[in-house]
Motif scaffolding. Structure first.
Motif, PDB file in Angstrom:
ATOM      1  N   ASP A 297       1.151   2.787   0.918  1.00 11.13           N
ATOM      2  CA  ASP A 297       2.135   1.730   1.147  1.00 11.13           C
ATOM      3  C   ASP A 297       3.548   2.231   0.865  1.00 11.13           C
ATOM      4  O   ASP A 297       4.494   1.888   1.584  1.00 11.13           O
ATOM      5  N   LEU A 298       3.677   3.050  -0.164  1.00  8.69           N
ATOM      6  CA  LEU A 298       4.994   3.581  -0.513  1.00  8.69           C
ATOM      7  C   LEU A 298       5.504   4.521   0.577  1.00  8.69           C
ATOM      8  O   LEU A 298       6.690   4.482   0.943  1.00  8.69           O
ATOM      9  N   GLU A 299       4.617   5.354   1.109  1.00  8.65           N
ATOM     10  CA  GLU A 299       5.013   6.275   2.182  1.00  8.65           C
ATOM     11  C   GLU A 299       5.388   5.504   3.447  1.00  8.65           C
ATOM     12  O   GLU A 299       6.357   5.844   4.135  1.00  8.65           O
ATOM     13  N   ASN A 300       4.617   4.470   3.762  1.00  5.97           N
ATOM     14  CA  ASN A 300       4.934   3.654   4.935  1.00  5.97           C
ATOM     15  C   ASN A 300       6.303   3.003   4.803  1.00  5.97           C
ATOM     16  O   ASN A 300       7.100   3.004   5.746  1.00  5.97           O
ATOM     17  N   GLU A 301       6.572   2.471   3.638  1.00  7.26           N
ATOM     18  CA  GLU A 301       7.857   1.812   3.415  1.00  7.26           C
ATOM     19  C   GLU A 301       9.006   2.811   3.511  1.00  7.26           C
ATOM     20  O   GLU A 301      10.071   2.504   4.061  1.00  7.26           O
TER      21      GLU A 301
ATOM     22  N   ARG B 129       4.094  -4.245  13.809  1.00  9.83           N
ATOM     23  CA  ARG B 129       4.480  -3.739  12.495  1.00  9.83           C
ATOM     24  C   ARG B 129       4.174  -2.253  12.461  1.00  9.83           C
ATOM     25  O   ARG B 129       3.062  -1.837  12.814  1.00  9.83           O
ATOM     26  N   LEU B 130       5.138  -1.456  12.066  1.00  2.00           N
ATOM     27  CA  LEU B 130       4.912  -0.022  11.954  1.00  2.00           C
ATOM     28  C   LEU B 130       4.262   0.277  10.613  1.00  2.00           C
ATOM     29  O   LEU B 130       4.892   0.162   9.557  1.00  2.00           O
ATOM     30  N   HIS B 131       2.984   0.636  10.683  1.00  2.00           N
ATOM     31  CA  HIS B 131       2.226   0.906   9.462  1.00  2.00           C
ATOM     32  C   HIS B 131       1.079   1.848   9.802  1.00  2.00           C
ATOM     33  O   HIS B 131       0.269   1.563  10.681  1.00  2.00           O
TER      34      HIS B 131
END
Length: 223
Positions: free
Chosen positions: A27-31, A19-21
Motif C-alpha cells: 500500500d505504501l509503494e502504491n501510494e 484506481r491505479l493500484h
C-alpha cells in the motif's frame, strides 16, 4: 484497389473511472508511485480516442472504409464496453487479470479489441488491404498514449553499394525488401534494380529498357 496507401482517423470520446493500484506492491509503494490516483474511491477521466486505419482505396467507391462502418465498429466494440464504466470492477481485462488500469494498459486493451474487429471486418467485406494502424488515447491536452502497428510501417530496405553496368555504364544499385514491398508485403521478398544519377547520364539513352538478369547463390557453408 489503388496502389497508394491511405490513412483514415476517426475520433471518439468515452468516460471511465478507475484506481491505479498494483497488487504486486505494498500500500505504501502504491501510494508513493501513483499518488492521488491511488485514492481508494478512484477517480474519473474523459478520454479522447483516435483510431487510425490504413489500406488501399477501392477504385469503384473511392473509399478506404465507410466512415459509418468505422464509427459503428468503434462504438460497438469500445464505447459501449467502456463508457461510464469502472475499469477495475466492470472490465474483465483489468478485473480478473491483475492489470493496473493505467492509460498505457488501457491503450493496449483497446488495440487488441479493435484489431480483432478490423480483421473480421476486412474478411467479411473482402477488403484485404485494410489494417488497424494506430490507436491513440488522450486523457488531457498534454498526456496521451498510442499503440502503433509496427507491421504497417514502411519496410526498411537493404541497399547494395552503387555499381556500374559493364557495357552501358548506367549507375545503379540493388534494393532488397526482406518482407516484401507493395503487393508482395509479407508474402515474398522484393528485389529492385534502382537507377542512380550520374555525370554520364547526358550521353545515355532513357528510358532504361535493357534486360536485367540476376542469380541467387546459396552461400550456406557445406558441412
Amino acid at each position: 484497389m489503388s496502389s497508394e496507401k491511405i490513412y483514415l482517423t476517426r475520433r471518439e470520446q468515452f468516460s471511465t473511472a478507475n484506481r491505479l493500484h498494483s497488487y504486486k506492491l505494498s500500500d505504501l509503494e502504491n501510494e508513493h508511485i501513483y499518488g492521488p490516483c491511488n485514492n481508494k474511491y478512484g477517480y474519473g477521466h474523459n478520454y479522447q480516442l483516435d483510431v487510425t486505419i490504413c489500406g488501399h482505396i477501392d477504385k469503384t467507391t473511392g473509399l478506404l472504409m465507410h466512415l459509418t462502418d468505422l464509427k459503428s465498429l468503434i462504438h460497438e466494440n469500445i464505447i459501449k464496453q467502456l463508457d461510464h464504466k469502472h475499469l477495475d470492477y466492470d472490465i474483465h481485462y483489468f478485473k480478473d487479470n491483475g492489470q493496473v488500469s493505467t492509460i498505457e494498459n488501457l491503450c493496449i486493451y483497446v488495440w487488441k479489441i479493435l484489431y480483432d474487429a478490423i480483421q473480421k471486418y476486412k474478411i467479411d467485406n473482402n477488403n484485404h488491404s485494410l489494417q488497424l494502424y494506430e490507436v491513440k488515447i488522450s486523457e488531457t491536452d498534454k498526456n496521451s498514449v498510442f499503440h502503433l502497428d509496427a507491421q504497417s510501417k514502411r519496410q526498411t530496405s537493404i541497399c547494395s553499394p552503387p555499381f556500374y553496368s559493364s557495357s552501358t555504364v548506367y549507375k545503379m544499385r540493388v534494393r532488397l525488401y526482406l518482407d516484401g514491398d507493395g503487393n508482395a508485403r509479407r508474402t515474398h521478398m522484393s528485389l529492385f534494380f534502382a537507377l542512380m544519377w550520374d555525370v554520364n547520364d547526358t550521353i545515355l539513352k532513357f528510358p532504361f529498357n535493357h534486360k536485367v538478369a540476376f542469380r541467387l547463390y546459396d552461400q550456406t557453408p557445406v558441412p
